[in-house]
Design an enzyme around this catalytic site. Structure first.
Site, PDB file in Angstrom:
ATOM      1  N   CYS A 119       0.845  -1.178   0.000  1.00  0.00           N
ATOM      2  CA  CYS A 119       0.000   0.000   0.000  1.00  0.00           C
ATOM      3  C   CYS A 119       0.882   1.230   0.000  1.00  0.00           C
ATOM      4  CB  CYS A 119      -0.913   0.025   1.226  1.00  0.00           C
ATOM      5  SG  CYS A 119      -2.037  -1.381   1.365  1.00  0.00           S
ATOM      6  N   GLY A 174      -0.889   0.869  -4.906  1.00  0.00           N
ATOM      7  CA  GLY A 174      -2.224   0.370  -4.586  1.00  0.00           C
ATOM      8  C   GLY A 174      -3.268   0.932  -5.509  1.00  0.00           C
ATOM      9  N   TYR A 194      10.774  -4.548  -7.686  1.00  0.00           N
ATOM     10  CA  TYR A 194       9.489  -4.419  -8.373  1.00  0.00           C
ATOM     11  C   TYR A 194       8.592  -3.299  -7.865  1.00  0.00           C
ATOM     12  CZ  TYR A 194       4.756  -5.813  -9.900  1.00  0.00           C
ATOM     13  OH  TYR A 194       3.496  -5.823 -10.413  1.00  0.00           O
ATOM     14  N   ASN A 219       0.683   0.313   5.801  1.00  0.00           N
ATOM     15  CA  ASN A 219       1.247  -0.487   4.723  1.00  0.00           C
ATOM     16  C   ASN A 219       1.986  -1.660   5.350  1.00  0.00           C
ATOM     17  OD1 ASN A 219       2.483  -1.475   2.352  1.00  0.00           O
ATOM     18  ND2 ASN A 219       4.219  -0.082   2.597  1.00  0.00           N
ATOM     19  N   GLY A 220       1.584  -2.865   5.020  1.00  0.00           N
ATOM     20  CA  GLY A 220       2.257  -4.038   5.566  1.00  0.00           C
ATOM     21  C   GLY A 220       1.273  -5.116   5.961  1.00  0.00           C
TER      22      GLY A 220
END
Length: 501
Positions: free
Chosen positions: A2, A28, A257, A101-102
């Site tokens: 995210c 996201g 990536y 995020n995670g």
């Protein structure tokens, strides 16, 4: 994965938050949300969809206030229902909103503790709501009518004691300020910076430095593992190490990536790391086949372009853009269902025939996850007239699922799980398959001016840095992430959203 952002400004921050989320959109594309604070009131807008679709002019006009936080989401834990779009909110204490995020690896234990001991109710399956309630409970335990920075940092310390996994967080305490913090292993990225205006200094916290750059903020630094930053409503900045035993183990897949190439992560240029990946790959090719017959190197857009360019330069062969990308198709390895992914690849890429006809082509991608995409791309290259199609991965073989916030498939849906390089090459239809070696990847990412001794490389080597991931946990991940489960969850979420709307 995210994207998160938080801003404490001197005037309305709604436009700045919106602009930051558009820069972080690559992190996201499932949902987006913004919450702002003004005179003790919160103003929230969140929904499924891209940033540009979620926020219309009427929504932006309501998002008043000089501080706020925002989020763009891929569904990693929980469903794709709009009810699980972030930020999340709890009214006690003070009114706290949080974006995350995670992924928490002990979320089931925490959810039980929250209900039985903290006496709090969880309304979704998202671990972000669990994290919010843990933070809110620990802050409430301080028993202050007005929280100080000491209270905020103490609460974050207790969050680190209770929560396991990878997480980067921004949270807004209504009327008081914004806090950002990072897990004790530093797995997920988070940075902060400042800009000077006529009214004074403004501060910003974000997942990637590129969000700061675009909005004219100067990067101060990354948060260290376990560290927290607290920016008060009146613009005072405080930082504190809040973990007892922090260890630097950032996710190496960010450089492969996830991140934009123009970002700096933990002081490392993503762009230069990808250049070095190309150098390492070229050296491996020259070791294994010094008399190779590669005519042209072609990247699979977009993430692999930097590595492919340096690979071609080092090999002394032509670099060509052989595929044209439709930029309005999402990332395929996260799409639920093989049918959706297969359809998407053909819609996303189209081959330029003159770059393939009669040539031995080396295709370069950032990584191979399920293998669905690269198999079709190799077939497209053959249909365009390539004599031989070689395939190069800038990352090692992905053999294990990610449990720290990247929605990779279950282990048995990973094409390299339990297979040799030769077997994978045969399955995807390549005449020759070359993977990056893990030591070379680590050296490529950590080989710049900033030296990090250890990275989270779990997707490649199965070593999970939090030390709490066992076979039982991976079996649960397997059940939750296989294609059948995702399709079912997507259908349920669609029904729920239809009912709610």
């Amino acid at each position: 994965m995210c994207g998160i952002v938080g801003i404490v400004g001197k005037s309305n921050v709604n436009q700045a938050l919106y602009d930051a989320l558009t820069v972080l959109q690559h992190r996201g594309q499932d949902a987006a949300g913004i919450v702002t604070s003004h005179e003790g009131r919160l103003f929230l807008r969140k929904d499924n969809g891209l940033v540009r679709d979620v926020f219309q002019q009427r929504h932006m006009q309501r998002l008043v206030g000089h501080m706020g936080i925002g989020h763009v989401r891929y569904p990693t834990a929980g469903s794709s229902s709009s009810a699980e779009a972030q930020p999340f909110y709890v009214n006690s204490p003070y009114g706290i909103t949080l974006a995350h995020n995670g992924n928490l690896t002990n979320v089931e234990q925490l959810a039980k503790e929250i209900y039985e001991s903290d006496l709090r109710h969880i309304n979704t399956t998202s671990d972000s709501e669990v994290l919010l309630n843990v933070f809110a409970h620990e802050l409430a335990q301080r028993g202050k009518l007005q929280p100080t920075e000491e209270d905020v940092f103490a609460a974050v310390s207790h969050v680190h004691e209770r929560c396991r996994g990878g997480y980067a967080v921004v949270a807004m305490i209504t009327g008081y300020g914004i806090v950002g913090f990072r897990d004790p292993n530093g797995i997920r990225p988070i940075v902060f910076g400042q800009r000077h205006t006529d009214e004074g200094v403004e501060y910003m916290i974000a997942s990637e430095s590129v969000a700061l750059d675009v909005l004219g903020f100067t990067l101060i630094r990354d948060l260290a593992p376990g560290e927290a930053v607290y920016i008060t409503d009146d613009g005072k900045l405080h930082t504190r190490q809040c973990a007892a035993d922090p260890k630097y183990s950032p996710c190496i897949f960010e450089h492969v990536y996830l991140a934009r190439p123009d970002s700096l992560m933990d002081g490392i240029s993503v762009y230069k790391a990808r250049l070095r990946m190309g150098e390492k790959l070229a050296d491996k090719i020259l070791r294994e086949r010094p008399d190779h017959d590669i005519d042209v190197v072609i990247p699979i857009p977009d993430t692999s372009r930097t590595a492919a360019l340096e690979l071609a330069n080092r090999l002394g062969v032509k670099f060509r853009e052989g595929f044209v990308k439709n930029r309005y198709i999402g990332r395929t390895f996260i799409m639920p269902g093989q049918a959706a992914r297969k359809k998407s690849v053909r819609q996303k890429l189209n081959a330029i025939e003159l770059e393939f006809r009669g040539k031995n082509v080396m295709l370069v991608d950032d990584s191979i996850v399920r293998g669905t995409t690269c198999k079709q791309i190799i077939q497209m290259a053959r249909e365009a007239g390539a004599k031989k199609v070689y395939f190069c991965s800038a990352a090692p073989a992905v053999r294990y699922p990610n449990v720290y916030g990247i929605d990779m498939p279950s282990a048995h849906e990973l094409i390299a799980h339990g297979r040799t390089t030769e077997e994978v090459g045969e399955l995807i239809g390549a005449d020759w398959l070359v993977y990056q070696d893990l030591p070379d990847l680590i050296d490529a990412v950590g080989g710049g001016k900033i030296k990090i001794e250890h990275f989270d490389c779990a997707v490649f080597d199965g070593n999970y840095v939090t030390g709490d991931v066992n076979e039982a946990y991976l079996d649960k991940i397997e059940q939750a992430r296989n294609d059948a489960s995702k399709v079912q969850a997507q259908a349920v979420s669609a029904i729920i959203d239809l009912y709610n709307n």
